[in-house]
Scaffold this active site. Structure first.
Site, PDB file in Angstrom:
ATOM      1  N   ARG A  22       0.834  -1.198   0.000  1.00 20.75           N
ATOM      2  CA  ARG A  22       0.000   0.000   0.000  1.00 20.75           C
ATOM      3  C   ARG A  22       0.871   1.250   0.000  1.00 20.75           C
ATOM      4  O   ARG A  22       1.992   1.222   0.461  1.00 20.75           O
ATOM      5  CB  ARG A  22      -0.907   0.087   1.233  1.00 20.75           C
ATOM      6  N   THR A  23       0.294   2.336  -0.559  1.00 20.44           N
ATOM      7  CA  THR A  23       1.016   3.609  -0.518  1.00 20.44           C
ATOM      8  C   THR A  23       0.919   4.180   0.885  1.00 20.44           C
ATOM      9  O   THR A  23      -0.177   4.371   1.401  1.00 20.44           O
ATOM     10  CB  THR A  23       0.393   4.602  -1.506  1.00 20.44           C
ATOM     11  N   LEU A  24       2.066   4.422   1.500  1.00 20.64           N
ATOM     12  CA  LEU A  24       2.055   4.976   2.851  1.00 20.64           C
ATOM     13  C   LEU A  24       2.434   6.449   2.839  1.00 20.64           C
ATOM     14  O   LEU A  24       1.900   7.239   3.606  1.00 20.64           O
ATOM     15  CB  LEU A  24       3.030   4.204   3.739  1.00 20.64           C
ATOM     16  N   ASN A 126      -5.237   2.196  -0.106  1.00 23.82           N
ATOM     17  CA  ASN A 126      -4.096   2.224  -1.020  1.00 23.82           C
ATOM     18  C   ASN A 126      -4.283   3.358  -2.008  1.00 23.82           C
ATOM     19  O   ASN A 126      -4.458   3.134  -3.195  1.00 23.82           O
ATOM     20  CB  ASN A 126      -3.994   0.887  -1.754  1.00 23.82           C
TER      21      ASN A 126
END
Lengths: 245, 271
Positions: A22-24, A126
């Site tokens: 996932r994009t953090l 995400n």
């Protein structure tokens, strides 16, 4: 019957592997995009910088692109996610063109499609880390809208992303009016971009203005704004601020 | 058409290159009661004959609203028609949800045709036994399409399907060149006159037909009985008065006999 959702690390009990998918946080980012409706269509401006954290690493990134025949998309935020969105839209427009039936996706349709994409990604934890500006003209009707990374979406006569919301939009609220001429529109955008250049540390002095009208898209050559740094307030910035140096 | 050794399943070709099961499905369309569609540049009218199983029952619904800008009239196996209407509604609403824009009717009919084609190429399926007259709008104005069980679709200025549709088609063929520029009212009148042709002698009453209309500034809706009756009155008034004078007693037994003879060959599931 009640269900308890385990909230140990914010997204249920997931292992580290799933997390890395996932994009953090964003890595290479673009700063503000400012866009307005004017007499013949849409004007959109952004600078050409891509920051890597606090480093102004890339200085030739086009953050405004044409979508189909009728729309312009500008993005701030993660550049790689913007490129991903361009791939989605490329496929969308391609399929639309393949119909070859006289119908085509206009800016309103593209804007809503993007809203769905952004919101669905947000629901999966995400997100595509962008704030998008979508403008265009179709059948004489001008359209200008915005979608954020959490799927918040709306239309307006003038929009901006990031710092632009705080610095540019107050100027636009005062000075924008219907049926701006092209010259007045550009002047207004330059006024906003100049303020952003002075006050946004991720902005660079290389901006690109794009225009979308019924006839089509024009992307102007990048240029820089004239700036003035001899304001007396700048020569002795801390006078009056006790304890500062 | 006669039975032959190549007509058992849809995945068998005949030596002359025909798929008989698909053709039989198209026969089912011809058995249903008539449905008529016509269009001008800005409006589409769909009309049909109200057939009921018996005097005790209500008539079958044959025209469906798919969206504000798309309607469909069916002939053949109404159950298949209902399922396909539901599919069309689903496609239309999903498109609107994603794009906030109405699904162009031309794209919907292609989806529909592709769906029908699948059933002509699977051994475990059968073709849909229903013909659909799809009327709707897209960027270039009003359109009328006919989707058949074979998976083909055609665009029409005016068309009629179902039993005794040939009479309506003959009427439409004489008049279709003027439809493009027709006013809304004239279009409705022509639709009802075409319906009258399929009744072949039976008196035209508003209870016998259903008429629907959609247009560039007009969402899909049905015309109510009074509106239809008003249009009928403009051309039936004189004829009706004459009939009433001659005596209803003569007309009634004759009509009953005609109905019995006509309906013997229609399967109960086809209306």
């Amino acid at each position: 019957m009640t269900f308890t959702i385990p909230i140990e690390n914010g997204n249920g009990v997931k292992d580290a592997e799933a997390d890395s998918q996932r994009t953090l946080y964003p890595y290479v980012t673009g700063t503000s995009v400012v866009a307005i409706k004017y007499k013949d269509g849409i004007l959109m401006a952004s600078d050409m910088g891509g920051s890597y954290g606090s480093t102004l690493r890339y200085k030739n990134i086009e953050r405004v692109k044409a979508i189909g025949k009728h729309s312009l998309l500008g993005a701030s935020g993660e550049i790689s996610d913007f490129q991903e969105i361009l791939r989605y839209l490329d496929e969308l427009i391609l399929n639309d063109n393949m119909w070859a039936d006289g119908n085509s996706l206009g800016p309103k349709e593209v804007h809503n499609y993007l809203t769905r994409v952004m919101y669905n990604r947000r629901n999966k934890f995400n997100p595509l880390w962008n704030t998008l500006v979508l403008g265009g003209v179709k059948n004489g009707e001008k359209y200008l809208g915005m979608v954020s990374m959490i799927g918040v979406s709306f239309e307006d006569n003038h929009v901006a992303t990031g710092f632009g919301n705080h610095l540019a939009r107050p100027i636009l609220r005062d000075e924008w009016h219907e049926d701006l001429s092209f010259e007045d529109g550009v002047k207004l955008l330059e006024k906003c971009m100049r303020v952003l250049l002075y006050r946004d540390r991720s902005a660079i002095n290389k901006l690109q203005i794009s225009k979308m009208t019924e006839e089509g898209l024009t992307v102007y050559e990048p240029y820089s704004l004239k700036t003035f740094w001899e304001f007396s307030a700048f020569t002795n910035p801390t006078v009056g601020a006790e304890g500062s140096w | 058409m006669f039975r032959n050794q190549y007509d058992t399943d849809v995945t068998t070709w005949s030596p002359t290159g025909r798929l008989f099961q698909v053709e039989y499905a198209m026969e089912a369309v011809k058995q249903g009661s008539a449905a008529i569609g016509l269009r001008s540049r800005s409006h589409v009218v769909l009309a049909c004959v109200n057939k009921a199983q018996s005097e005790l029952s209500s008539h079958q619904k044959k025209i469906f609203k798919v969206d504000d800008h798309i309607g469909v009239a069916i002939a053949g196996l109404t159950a298949d028609g209902r399922v396909l209407s539901r599919y069309m509604r689903s496609e239309s609403i999903n498109h609107f949800f994603t794009y906030e824009s109405p699904l162009p009717v031309g794209r919907l009919v292609v989806h529909l045709a592709d769906k029908a084609q699948v059933c002509t190429q699977r051994s475990w399926k059968r073709p849909y036994g229903v013909g659909l007259l799809v009327g709707g709008l897209d960027e270039s104005g009003a359109h009328l399409y006919y989707n058949c069980p074979s998976g083909n679709y055609f665009e029409y200025q005016a068309f009629a399907i179902g039993s005794r549709s040939q009479a309506a088609k003959t009427y439409l063929e004489r008049r279709f060149e003027s439809f493009g520029e027709s006013s809304r009212e004239d279009l409705i009148k022509d639709a009802i006159l075409a319906v009258r042709e399929t009744l072949q002698g039976e008196t035209l009453k508003s209870s016998l037909c259903t008429v629907s209309i959609l247009g560039v500034d007009e969402p899909f809706h049905f015309l109510d009985q009074e509106e239809i009756q008003k249009v009928i009155d403009t051309f039936e008034k004189v004829a009706e008065e004459e009939d009433e004078a001659e005596g209803e007693a003569e007309a009634a037994p004759a009509a009953a006999q005609a109905e019995q003879a006509g309906d013997q060959d229609v399967a109960p599931m086809e209306i």
